[in-house]
Design a protein around this motif. Structure first.
Motif, short mmCIF file in Angstrom:
data_model
loop_
_atom_site.label_atom_id
_atom_site.label_comp_id
_atom_site.label_asym_id
_atom_site.label_seq_id
_atom_site.Cartn_x
_atom_site.Cartn_y
_atom_site.Cartn_z
N ILE A 26 0.82 -1.21 0.00
CA ILE A 26 0.00 0.00 0.00
C ILE A 26 0.85 1.27 0.00
CG2 ILE A 26 -2.16 -0.87 0.96
CD1 ILE A 26 -1.20 -0.06 3.70
N ILE A 27 2.04 1.19 0.56
CA ILE A 27 2.92 2.37 0.56
C ILE A 27 3.27 2.76 -0.87
CG2 ILE A 27 5.20 3.23 1.20
CD1 ILE A 27 4.96 1.68 3.78
N PHE A 74 -5.46 -3.84 2.48
CA PHE A 74 -5.13 -3.84 3.90
C PHE A 74 -6.31 -4.33 4.72
CE2 PHE A 74 -6.97 0.33 3.13
CZ PHE A 74 -7.77 0.56 4.23
N VAL A 75 -6.01 -4.72 5.93
CA VAL A 75 -7.02 -5.13 6.91
C VAL A 75 -6.87 -4.22 8.13
CG1 VAL A 75 -7.76 -6.97 8.48
CG2 VAL A 75 -7.09 -7.52 6.12
N PHE A 76 -8.01 -3.70 8.59
CA PHE A 76 -8.03 -2.79 9.73
C PHE A 76 -8.58 -3.54 10.94
CE2 PHE A 76 -9.45 0.87 12.22
CZ PHE A 76 -8.47 1.81 11.98
N LEU A 77 -7.73 -3.79 11.92
CA LEU A 77 -8.12 -4.53 13.12
C LEU A 77 -8.45 -3.53 14.22
CD1 LEU A 77 -8.47 -7.19 14.68
CD2 LEU A 77 -6.00 -7.14 15.13
N LYS A 104 -0.82 -7.98 2.19
CA LYS A 104 -1.81 -7.04 2.71
C LYS A 104 -1.30 -6.42 4.01
CE LYS A 104 -5.47 -9.94 0.86
NZ LYS A 104 -5.21 -9.43 -0.49
N ALA A 105 -1.44 -5.14 4.13
CA ALA A 105 -1.01 -4.46 5.35
C ALA A 105 -2.02 -4.71 6.47
CB ALA A 105 -0.87 -2.97 5.11
N ALA A 133 2.08 -6.28 13.11
CA ALA A 133 1.31 -5.20 12.49
C ALA A 133 2.21 -4.36 11.60
CB ALA A 133 0.68 -4.32 13.56
N ASP A 134 1.64 -3.83 10.51
CA ASP A 134 2.35 -2.91 9.64
C ASP A 134 2.12 -1.46 10.07
OD1 ASP A 134 3.32 -4.73 7.35
OD2 ASP A 134 1.20 -5.23 7.53
#
Length: 253
Positions: A26-27, A74-77, A104-105, A133-134
């Motif tokens: 994603i960066i 990405f996945v948002f936890l 995936k971040a 975690a990223d």
């Protein structure tokens, strides 16, 4: 454009921690001005519905399932309400499975500083990165001074944060402004260095404004303008009806 239900769109800069997982893709998307699309990690608790909130459960298997979907960058936890270090490792391990469709971040939202104090937040930032975690999101930042404190947590964790001043970083540091007093200081906070994403929590801001959605939208646009001026990324939840609009406005995920 890729579409998904329950997704969140995020515009942001990134961060890094030496010696851990590689720089997330994603960066590179953000560096080239392209949006990234992600999803909230779903609660895997299969308990009965209709009896109040179900305690959240996150597993490696759940992470593996998310990893196989090529639509997610990405996945948002979201651990804002109840922090769980084991959940971070479980989802991170699942996202790094052999069946993953790309890197995936994983972005982890921890509880706000005010909830359990600065030392707890500092410890959680480092723990999240150590668990795979990223990026880490610190919600409900209330002032310039608290933003400076939060940015210090990433330095203390030795995270190589991707930022306007460090385009070779590989980890993501995200601050959220979610009340009127904090949004009023958006310009000063955007001028701080050492972090990647400046976002407005539009739902929390609307609640703080007594349900004023127009006021919350105005606050969101103010934060977006300051983030873009400072070449930071901005993050916002979206749905299928407004995703194209939000991307056009300048949100990068």
């Amino acid at each position: 454009m890729r579409w998904m239900t329950s997704a969140i769109a995020i515009l942001f800069t990134t961060a890094g921690l030496a010696g851990q997982v590689p720089r997330p893709a994603i960066i590179d998307l953000w560096t080239s001005g392209k949006p990234a699309f992600g999803i909230y990690a779903p609660n895997e608790n299969a308990g009965p519905r209709g009896q109040g909130p179900r305690p959240a459960v996150y597993t490696r298997e759940g992470g593996e399932k998310l990893a196989m979907n090529p639509l997610y960058d990405f996945v948002f936890l979201n651990l804002e309400g109840s922090y769980d270090g084991a959940a971070i490792k479980a989802i991170a391990d699942g996202l790094r499975s052999a069946s993953a469709a790309g890197h995936k971040a994983l972005i982890v939202r921890i509880p706000p500083i005010e909830k359990d104090g600065a030392e707890a937040a500092r410890t959680r930032v480092k723990e999240a990165f150590d668990a795979g975690a990223d990026g880490v999101t610190i919600p409900h930042v209330r002032s310039v001074d608290e933003a400076k404190l939060a940015i210090g947590f990433f330095r203390d964790a030795r995270a190589n944060v991707w930022s306007p001043a460090n385009r070779t970083g590989d980890r993501i540091a995200m601050l959220m402004l979610e009340d009127p007093a904090a949004v009023a200081q958006a310009r000063e906070i955007a001028d701080l260095t050492g972090y990647s994403i400046l976002a407005c929590g539009i739902g929390s801001l609307a609640q703080a404004l007594g349900g004023d959605r127009e006021g919350a939208e105005a606050g969101t646009q103010k934060v977006l303008a300051e983030a873009r001026r400072a070449t930071l990324v901005d993050m916002l939840t979206f749905n299928a009806q407004d995703a194209a609009k939000r991307v056009k406005e300048g949100f990068l995920a």
